[in-house]
Enzyme design. Structure first.
Site, short mmCIF file in Angstrom:
data_model
loop_
_atom_site.label_atom_id
_atom_site.label_comp_id
_atom_site.label_asym_id
_atom_site.label_seq_id
_atom_site.Cartn_x
_atom_site.Cartn_y
_atom_site.Cartn_z
N ASP A 524 17.98 -3.85 4.01
CA ASP A 524 16.86 -3.81 3.08
C ASP A 524 17.04 -2.61 2.14
OD1 ASP A 524 14.46 -4.47 1.92
OD2 ASP A 524 13.22 -3.98 3.66
N GLU A 527 18.87 -1.87 -3.28
CA GLU A 527 19.04 -2.03 -4.73
C GLU A 527 19.83 -0.88 -5.39
OE1 GLU A 527 16.00 -4.39 -3.06
OE2 GLU A 527 16.07 -2.21 -3.16
N ASP A 601 9.19 -9.02 -1.26
CA ASP A 601 7.82 -8.73 -0.82
C ASP A 601 6.79 -9.59 -1.56
OD1 ASP A 601 9.02 -6.88 0.79
OD2 ASP A 601 8.52 -5.16 -0.45
#
Length: 942
Positions: A524, A527, A601
Site C-alpha cells: 500500500d 505512489e 479508498d
C-alpha cells in the site's frame, strides 16, 4: 470527501498550462498556424525495419534549430514505435542549476521496467521515398499497415487497408521544450502605488525554473522539459483506457461542454482518498494505454512515459459535403498528450480488433500474472483485526456460519509500532499459532508492508537501509525524510538493484520472524504517499538510483516496489518456489505481471458501488485485469441493502475482497441477520461454484492478455449500441453475462443483448432472446446473470470452506445449447500454486456438443511438457459428477439413458429430462457419468 485543494489542476501545473495554451494558440490561428517542427530530409536513413532521422525545431530564441533525434521502428507484431529525444540533453551538453546532482539526459529507462518482449524488428518492412519527399513504409500482416511520414511540418499518418486510422502531430501540437539557459535579469523595483503585471511571456517563463504548490517549491534544475503530441483517431468516437479514473469506460471530452470535463485526464499516481465520482482527477495508478473503437475496428496507442501526464480529449465532426445534413458525417477523436519530462516514446497498434490491440500491448509489457488459485477466491480484510485471537475468532465464525473464504488480511496495526517485518508482541504474541489455525482449512494470511520505513534508532530495518545507502535521496543527495503512518520515515529506492536484493532478503523466514509459507503481501501507499509532501507525495526533485529525478519516474515508483516484493516471495526458503501474491495500490504499465490491484479508498455509498465496474473494466482492457474494489466501501458504514448488493457485485470482481476503515462498524457477512446473511453467503458461494470458470478466464488473460471481465464493445465489436456500456459484462469466454444491481431500491434491471442468440437465466433457465434490452427481475436475493447459448460452463457445486479444500472435488458441466443446437467451452486446471504449469503440469480441455451427432466430447488442447504425465496421474480420479443440458431437445423426453465412452470402456448412464415450463427452458441432467475431467471421453445423447 477528497481535498481537491491538495492536488493540482492543469492551470496550476506549469507544463500542462503551457501546452494547453500552445494548443489554444494553434486553434486561434487556424490555417495560418504551422508547426515549427520539420524532419530533415537529408538525415533520413531506413535500414532493417527502422527509419531514423533528425527533427529540426525552429525557435525564435535560437539562431540554430534544435535537433531532435527520431527513430520509427516497425515490429514483427505489427506495432510501430516512435521515439524522439533531444540531442543536446542526450549528449549531456547542458548546465544544471543550483549545483544539482540530477542526470542531464531526458529519462529513457521506462522501457527497462515496462517492456519485457515484443521488440523483434520486422526487417521485411518496405520503405519508399516518394517524389514529394514523404516516406512510406509498408509493414504488418500481409503489409496491410502503412506509415506515411511527412517532413514539413513533421507528421505521421497511419493507415490500415489504405484507410487513415490515426495521425501523430496532424494538428501541429507537438512540443518539445528544449534546454535553454536561464537568463538572469534584474527586475526594477516597482514604485509605490504602481500596478505590477506580467506579460504572457513572463507568465509562461515563471513556471520554467521553479514552481511552488502547497508550500513546497520544486527547484527544476533542468528548466522546462515537457513533451507533448496530438494524436487523432480518424472516424472513432469512442476511446477507452488510461486508467485509473473514477469515470465511465468510454472517456469523456475534456474541453468543456454539456456533460464533459473541463480538465484533462491526469496521470500522476497519488493518494487520493475518498475520491470523487465522474472525474478525470488522478488516482493511485496509471497506464498510459488508450484504445479507439468504431464499428468492427480498434486501434490503440501506448505513451511510454512515467512522468506526470495529462491527456485532453476532444471529438470533432467533419463532413465532406456541407449540404449533406449529417449523412456521411465522420467523428474524429482528437487527443493531446502532455508529459512533464522524459523522451517521447509512443507505440501504435492498428488492430483491427480489440483483442489484437490488447494482445500486442501485452506482448510488450507482459501478460497478467496467473495467480495462485486462492487469490481468485474471497478475501476478508479490515483495518484492523486487532489481535491474533481476533483473527482466530473471525476464522471460526466464518466456519460456524458456513461461509467460505480463503484469505484474511492484516493492516498496519499488526506491527510493533508501525515497524514493518515485526508483530506487536502484546496483540500478536503467537502469529505462528494463528497461521497454523488458518492452514488447517487451507487459508492464507496477507500482511501489509509499505515502502516507508520508520526512522527510529535501533530498528534494524532502518539501520540497514541507512548503512547500505538504499533509500531515496533529496535534491542535495542526502537521505530523504518525510512523514507517513510511522511518523518520520525513509523510503526504499527500488530502482536500485542492490535495494531489491536487500528487500528480498528481508522476507526469508529467518528474517521476517513469525511468518510461514501461507503469508503473502499487500503493498500500500506506494505512489509513494508522503503525508507532508507536495500533493501528498515526494518532491519531484528528489533523487533515485542513477541520480534520476523523481519527476522522471514517479508513475513507475509503485511498480518497482511491487516488483521487489514479488521477487521476495518467489523463494522465501531455498528450493521452495511458488507463485507470489502481491496486491499493489500504485501501478504502471507492466504491473499486471506482478499481481493484483484495487481501486483504493472508496466510500460506502451507491455511487461508489456503481463506479466499481467501469473502473475494473477499464483496468481489464488496459492490460491489468486482476482488479477489484473494496466490497462494502472503505470509508463509512453501508446500509444492509448496500452491503448485500455489494457482495453480489463483488462476486464478479476479478479481485474479490471486503475491506473497511478502522473507524467503521464491523461488517463481516456473518454479523448480518437473515435474510441478508444468507444472501451474502449465496453470493460468495456462487463465486466458489464458478471458480473453474474464473480460473480459466485468469489463464486466458495470462496467455493472450484478454480481460477477465469483458465489456460489450470487446465481445461485440460491431454493435454500436453497446460500445459505451460499462454496467454489464461477460466473464471470460464462458458466455456468462452479468449485470449486478448497483442502484438503491432496484427490483429489476434492463440487460442488453447484442446478438440474436438465445440466453438463459443462470438460476432458473428463463429464456431471453436478443437483440435488445430485456427486463430481468432482480429482488434483493437475486443477481441478474444470464448464460449465452452455445457455451459450456464448468463449475464445482460442492460447498467448501476454502478453495484449497475443493482441489479434488468433482466438476459439473453446464451445456447451454444455442440457436444452432451446438455448444462449446473449455477448462484450464493446474495445481493452483507452483510454476509447474510452465512445464506442462495442467489440463486444458475443450468440450463440444454437436447437434448433428447428439454427442458431447472432451478433447485435449494442452501443450505437453516434462511434467504433464505426472500431473495427469495425480488428478486422474478427479471426475465429472454431473452434466446439465439447458435447452435440451424435446425428443429427449423419453430417452432415459445416455451412452458414455471413456477409452475402451462403454456404459449406459441414466438421464432425467425436465420439460419446459412457461418461459423456462427444458433441461436434462446426467448424474455421475463417472468420467475423468482430464481424459478423452464422449457421451451419446440420442
Amino acid at each position: 470527501m477528497v481535498k481537491r485543494e491538495n492536488f493540482k489542476t492543469c492551470e496550476q501545473s506549469g507544463f500542462c498550462k503551457r501546452n494547453r495554451d500552445y494548443a489554444d494558440n494553434a486553434l486561434l490561428l487556424g490555417n495560418s498556424w504551422s508547426s515549427p517542427y520539420r524532419l530533415s530530409p537529408e538525415s533520413l536513413n531506413f535500414k532493417k525495419g527502422q527509419l531514423e532521422g533528425i527533427i529540426l525545431k525552429q525557435s525564435a530564441a535560437s539562431d540554430e534549430p534544435i535537433r531532435l533525434p527520431l527513430s520509427i521502428t516497425f515490429l514483427k507484431s505489427g506495432t510501430a514505435r516512435i521515439s524522439i529525444d533531444e540531442e543536446k540533453r542526450q549528449k549531456r551538453e547542458i548546465d544544471l542549476r543550483h549545483g544539482s546532482l540530477a542526470r542531464k539526459e531526458r529519462y529513457n529507462d521506462a522501457a527497462s521496467w515496462s517492456i519485457v518482449g515484443g521488440l523483434e524488428v520486422n526487417i521485411n518492412a518496405a520503405y519508399t521515398l516518394m517524389k514529394d519527399g514523404t516516406s512510406h513504409v509498408r509493414y504488418g500482416p500481409d503489409s496491410k499497415f502503412e506509415a506515411i511520414v511527412r517532413s514539413s511540418p513533421f507528421e505521421i499518418e497511419f493507415k490500415r487497408d489504405d484507410k487513415v486510422e490515426l495521425k501523430l502531430n496532424g494538428r501541429g501540437l507537438m512540443n518539445v521544450e528544449h534546454w535553454r539557459p536561464k537568463v538572469e535579469t534584474k527586475a526594477e523595483e516597482p514604485k509605490e502605488g504602481d500596478q505590477v503585471s506580467k506579460t504572457p511571456a513572463e507568465l509562461e517563463e515563471s513556471t520554467w525554473w521553479e514552481e511552488t504548490f502547497g508550500g513546497s517549491t520544486d527547484s527544476k534544475p533542468r528548466g522546462p522539459e515537457s513533451i507533448a503530441l496530438d494524436i487523432t483517431f480518424h472516424g472513432y468516437s469512442n476511446v477507452f483506457g488510461i486508467p485509473s479514473h473514477a469515470g465511465p469506460l468510454s472517456l469523456k471530452e475534456t474541453r468543456g461542454g454539456d456533460g464533459n470535463y473541463n480538465e484533462p485526464y491526469r496521470m500522476y499516481n497519488s493518494d487520493v482518498f475518498e475520491y470523487e465520482m465522474d472525474s478525470p482527477m488522478t488516482l493511485y495508478g496509471s497506464i498510459p494505454f488508450m484504445q479507439a473503437h468504431k464499428k468492427d475496428s480498434t486501434v490503440g496507442i501506448f505513451w511510454l512515459n512515467a512522468a506526470e501526464t495529462w491527456v485532453d480529449i476532444v471529438k470533432s465532426k467533419t463532413s465532406s459535403n456541407p449540404l449533406s445534413l449529417g449523412i456521411g458525417e465522420r467523428t474524429d477523436t482528437e487527443t493531446h498528450w502532455i508529459s512533464e519530462s522524459g523522451v517521447l516514446d509512443v507505440f501504435v497498434f492498428l488492430g483491427p480488433t480489440a483483442k489484437e490491440v490488447i494482445k500486442s500491448y501485452a506482448e510488450l509489457t507482459g501478460f497478467s500474472q496467473l495467480p495462485q488459485q486462492f487469490a481468485t477466491a474471497y478475501h476478508q480484510c479490515r483495518w484492523n483485526y486487532v489481535t491474533d485471537q481476533d483473527v482466530r475468532d473471525v476464522d471460526r465464525r466464518f466456519d460456524k456460519f458456513k461461509i467460505p473464504y480463503d484469505v484474511i488480511w492484516l493492516d498496519i496495526e499488526y506491527t510493533d509500532h508501525k515497524k514493518y517485518f515485526t508483530f506487536d508482541p502484546l496483540t500478536f504474541p503467537d502469529p505462528i499459532g494463528m497461521q497454523k489455525q488458518l492452514e488447517k482449512r487451507g487459508r492464507k494470511l496477507v500482511t501489509i508492508i509499505d515502502p516507508h520505513i520508520k526512522n527510529e534508532g535501533g530498528y534494524h530495518i532502518v539501520d540497514q537501509l541507512k548503512s547500505k545507502d538504499l533509500a531515496v535521496k533529496n535534491k542535495e543527495g542526502n537521505i530523504y525524510e518525510g512523514w507517513c503512518w510511522p511518523g518520520s520515515s525513509h523510503w526504499i529506492d527500488c530502482f536500485n538493484p542492490a535495494a531489491i536484493s536487500w528487500w528480498v532478503s528481508l522476507f526469508k523466514f529467518d528474517s521476517f520472524k513469525g511468518t510461514t509459507s501461507n503469508v503473502f503481501i499487500w503493498n500500500d501507499m506506494n505512489e509513494p504517499s508522503v503525508f507532508n509532501g507536495p500533493e501528498t507525495t515526494m518532491p519531484k526533485d528528489n533523487l533515485h538510483h542513477g541520480n534520476w529525478e523523481h519527476r522522471d519516474l514517479h508513475n513507475l515508483n509503485g511498480m518497482t516496489f511491487a516488483n521487489a516484493t514479488y521477487n521476495a516471495l518467489l523463494e522465501r526458503k531455498k528450493g521452495e518456489i511458488r507463485r507470489p501474491f502481491v496486491l499493489t495500490r500504485s501501478f504502471f504499465a507492466g504491473s499486471q505481471r506482478l499481481g493484483a490491484m484495487w481501486t483504493g479508498d472508496n466510500l460506502a455509498n451507491w455511487d461508489h458501488l456503481a463506479a466499481g465496474f467501469p473502473m475494473i473494466l477499464s483496468q481489464g482492457i488496459a492490460g491489468f485485469p486482476f482488479a477489484g474494489a473494496d466490497v462494502g466501501g472503505f470509508f463509512g458504514n453501508p446500509s444492509i441493502e448496500l452491503l448485500t448488493r455489494w457482495y453480489q457485485a463483488g462476486a464478479f470482481y476479478p479481485f474479490f475482497r471486503a475491506h473497511a476503515h478502522i473507524d467503521t462498524r464491523r461488517r463481516e457477512p456473518y454479523l448480518a441477520s437473515d435474510p441478508h446473511r444468507s444472501i451474502m453467503t449465496q453470493a460468495i458461494r456462487l463465486r466458489y461454484q464458478l471458480l473453474p470458470t474464473w480460473y480459466t478466464a485468469f489463464h486466458e488473460a495470462s496467455v493472450d492478455g484478454s480481460p477477465i471481465i469483458r465489456p460489450q464493445y470487446y465481445v461485440f465489436p460491431g454493435d454500436e449500441k453497446g460500445f459505451a456500456m460499462d454496467d454489464q459484462f461477460y466473464v471470460g469466454s464462458s458466455g456468462l453475462l452479468a449485470k449486478p444491481v448497483v442502484t438503491e431500491g432496484a427490483s429489476s434491471v434492463d440487460i442488453y443483448i447484442s446478438d440474436e442468440e438465445v440466453y438463459y437465466d443462470y438460476f432458473d433457465y428463463t429464456i431471453h432472446k436478443g437483440p435488445g434490452f430485456k427486463r430481468i427481475d432482480a429482488p434483493l436475493e437475486s443477481i441478474p446473470l444470464l448464460m449465452q447459448g452455445g457455451n459450456i460452463i464448468s463449475r464445482r457445486d460442492r460447498p467448501r470452506r476454502s478453495s484449497s479444500l475443493m482441489h479434488w472435488d468433482p466438476f459439473t458441466l453446464v451445456v447451454v445449447l444455442g440457436q444452432s443446437g451446438d455448444a462449446e467451452g473449455s477448462i484450464y486446471l493446474d495445481d493452483g500454486e507452483t510454476f509447474d504449469y510452465q512445464f506442462g503440469a495442467y489440463i486444458h480441455r475443450r468440450f463440444k456438443y454437436a447437434k448433428d451427432s447428439s454427442v458431447l466430447t472432451s478433447e485435449d488442447i494442452l501443450t505437453k511438457g516434462t511434467k504433464t504425465a505426472a500431473f495427469l496421474k495425480r488428478i486422474k480420479k478427479v471426475r465429472v459428477e454431473k452434466i446439465i443440458i439447458v435447452g435440451a431437445p424435446h425428443p429427449w423426453v423419453n430417452k432415459g439413458k445416455v451412452v458414455v465412452t471413456e477409452g475402451a470402456k462403454t456404459k449406459k448412464v441414466s438421464m432425467t429430462f425436465y420439460p419446459a415450463q412457461l418461459r423456462k427452458a427444458s433441461w436434462a441432467v446426467v448424474r455421475d457419468p463417472d468420467v475423468a475431467i482430464g481424459s478423452d471421453w464422449s457421451i451419446q445423447f440420442f
